[in-house]
Design an enzyme around this catalytic site. Structure first.
Site, PDB file in Angstrom:
ATOM      1  N   ASN A 184       0.872  -1.170   0.000  1.00  0.00           N
ATOM      2  CA  ASN A 184       0.000   0.000   0.000  1.00  0.00           C
ATOM      3  C   ASN A 184       0.914   1.227   0.000  1.00  0.00           C
ATOM      4  OD1 ASN A 184      -1.847   2.007   0.486  1.00  0.00           O
ATOM      5  ND2 ASN A 184      -2.715   1.074   2.336  1.00  0.00           N
ATOM      6  N   ARG A 232      -2.548  -2.099  -3.501  1.00  0.00           N
ATOM      7  CA  ARG A 232      -3.740  -1.284  -3.318  1.00  0.00           C
ATOM      8  C   ARG A 232      -3.631  -0.078  -4.250  1.00  0.00           C
ATOM      9  NH1 ARG A 232      -6.044   1.578   2.156  1.00  0.00           N
ATOM     10  NH2 ARG A 232      -7.903   2.374   1.163  1.00  0.00           N
ATOM     11  N   HIS A 258     -12.757   3.476  -0.675  1.00  0.00           N
ATOM     12  CA  HIS A 258     -12.802   2.505   0.444  1.00  0.00           C
ATOM     13  C   HIS A 258     -13.515   1.225   0.020  1.00  0.00           C
ATOM     14  CE1 HIS A 258     -12.854   6.131   3.441  1.00  0.00           C
ATOM     15  NE2 HIS A 258     -11.614   5.660   3.352  1.00  0.00           N
ATOM     16  N   ARG A 279     -11.274  16.790   6.162  1.00  0.00           N
ATOM     17  CA  ARG A 279     -11.961  17.096   4.890  1.00  0.00           C
ATOM     18  C   ARG A 279     -13.382  17.569   5.144  1.00  0.00           C
ATOM     19  NH1 ARG A 279     -10.688  11.382   2.049  1.00  0.00           N
ATOM     20  NH2 ARG A 279      -8.998  11.054   3.527  1.00  0.00           N
ATOM     21  N   GLU A 308      -8.714  -4.589   4.971  1.00  0.00           N
ATOM     22  CA  GLU A 308      -8.526  -4.331   3.541  1.00  0.00           C
ATOM     23  C   GLU A 308      -7.387  -5.168   2.970  1.00  0.00           C
ATOM     24  OE1 GLU A 308      -8.672  -0.235   4.934  1.00  0.00           O
ATOM     25  OE2 GLU A 308      -9.555   0.300   3.016  1.00  0.00           O
TER      26      GLU A 308
END
Ligand code: ADP
Length: 399
Positions: free
Chosen positions: A7, A90, A179, A240, A385
């Site tokens: 990742n 990923r 996601h 965010r 994940e």
């Protein structure tokens, strides 16, 4: 079969080596501060953590160092790199070109490069990670697992923005969602837990972490999700803004003298619960500050929980019902106060919590927090994940 999951972020490279016979993690770690003075590799085996401080000017050097650590005679876990059967990467964005994971080859790499502009914060790093791995292990098969892929089943009325259709076609401006590996994993785990055929299920998955997104999963397939063209959209997040009237950009540019790029950076880095509270983007700090009477920290929690609640209402409507609500990721798995705030007042949807179960510390397993009379199952499911990436890589490599 041993699979290395990679990742790659802009200044980091996280990895996990899986033994797929048992689906267990042999070792995991990460290179931090790549290209920044003070780079360090943290390599965690079952015997403890090894910290390797070494200059890593780029991702290739970081990848070389990771592989060196994996085969190190003292703290390594394999004898040679040939023991790694495949690598799973990923990748943030498929640009709509891939609706599932794919094996990496030159053509696929070129498509990713073409799509890099759709994810300027993550894609260049993802590509560097792929290139570094290919250079260091040229004969090892590699798969790409996209954060957007699980959302590829959204129907056009969910992924289209109400903009000029020709612009959507030409510039690929649409909702993609992110996601995806997490929403896929926890929705599949929920379906197993419910013990009913996937086709009959209506699930809302809430991935609440540093970035947060909600997905509506009907019949095991995603039909809508809160993030959009980029991971800036949807519910408010750590730093965010989430959904905001786009006209704010022009106003902000004028008032603060920002360029368009600076406006977007502001919405990505200076807003969210950190912006509202002035305390932190970390929910542990926020709940503590709110408990101590900090009103803006409480306000930030209120705005966050209300944002998630509205999406739950919207997606229950989109699916014409709801069987199961899932919480996952750092906040979803750990911050019981926020789960409570989100679920309070949703009894008309058949959602209620068991306060005792909701207050219990997450132990890494699936945890049912539904109230006794809750029509909707409310579950906390720790996300994984990396395991999804390893599984999909295995599937592709085995053909
Ligand atoms: P990222 O998107 O960075 O992977 P995570 O899923 O790790 O994010 O979530 C980070 C958020 O989870 C932070 O806001 C943090 O405060 C919150 N959180 C709350 N409790 C915990 C905990 N016990 N461990 C880790 N994160 C927690």
């Amino acid at each position: 079969m041993k699979i290395l999951v990679v990742n790659a972020g802009s200044s980091s490279l996280k990895y996990q080596l899986f033994d797929m016979d048992t689906e267990s993690v042999i070792v995991k770690g990460g290179a931090e501060r790549i290209g920044i003075p003070g780079s360090v590799l943290k390599h965690k085996t079952k015997d403890g953590e090894k910290i390797i401080e070494q200059d890593m000017p780029n991702h290739k050097v970081a990848m070389q160092l990771v592989l060196k650590a994996l085969v190190d005679p003292e703290y390594g876990v394999i004898r040679s790199m040939s023991e790694i059967d495949a690598v799973g990467h990923r990748v943030l964005h498929s640009g709509g070109d891939f609706d599932r994971s794919v094996l990496l080859n030159d053509e696929v790499l070129n498509i990713c490069k073409k799509n890099a502009e759709l994810g300027p914060l993550h894609m260049p790093a993802n590509i560097l990670g792929m290139e570094a791995c290919r250079e260091v292990m040229p004969d090892t098969p590699m798969a790409l697992v996209f954060d957007t892929a699980f959302h590829a089943t959204m129907p056009p009325h969910a992924y289209l923005y109400a903009i000029d259709y020709d612009d959507y076609k030409q510039y690929k401006i649409r909702r993609y969602g992110f996601h995806g590996t997490s929403h896929k994993y926890v929705s599949q785990e929920a379906i197993k837990y419910l013990g009913v055929p996937a086709e009959q299920t209506k699930i809302i998955t809430c991935h609440l972490g540093g970035g947060s997104s909600i997905a509506a999963v009907r019949g095991g397939k995603c039909i809508d999700t809160s993030m959009g063209f980029t991971p800036l959209a949807g519910v408010p997040m750590g730093t965010r803004s989430g959904d905001i009237d786009p006209a704010v950009l022009e106003y902000l540019a004028e008032k603060k003298g920002y360029s368009l790029v600076e406006c977007i950076t502001y919405l990505n880095k200076k807003c969210g619960v950190a912006g509202i509270s002035g305390v932190s983007s970390d929910f542990r700090d926020l709940t503590k500050a709110a408990d101590e009477g900090n009103e803006r920290a409480q306000l930030a929690l209120d705005v966050f929980a209300y944002g998630v609640k509205k999406y739950i209402g919207a997606y229950a409507a989109a699916m014409n019902g709801l069987d199961c609500l899932v919480f996952t990721a750092g906040i979803g798995e750990n911050t019981w106060e926020v789960r409570k705030m989100i679920c309070d007042g949703l009894d008309y949807l058949g959602i209620s919590l068991d306060p005792e179960q909701n207050g219990r510390k997450n132990d890494g397993s699936i945890h049912d927090i539904s109230g006794k009379n809750s029509k909707v199952k409310v579950l906390v499911i720790p996300t994984n994940e990396e395991l999804v990436i390893a599984r999909e890589t295995k599937e592709l490599v085995e053909g």
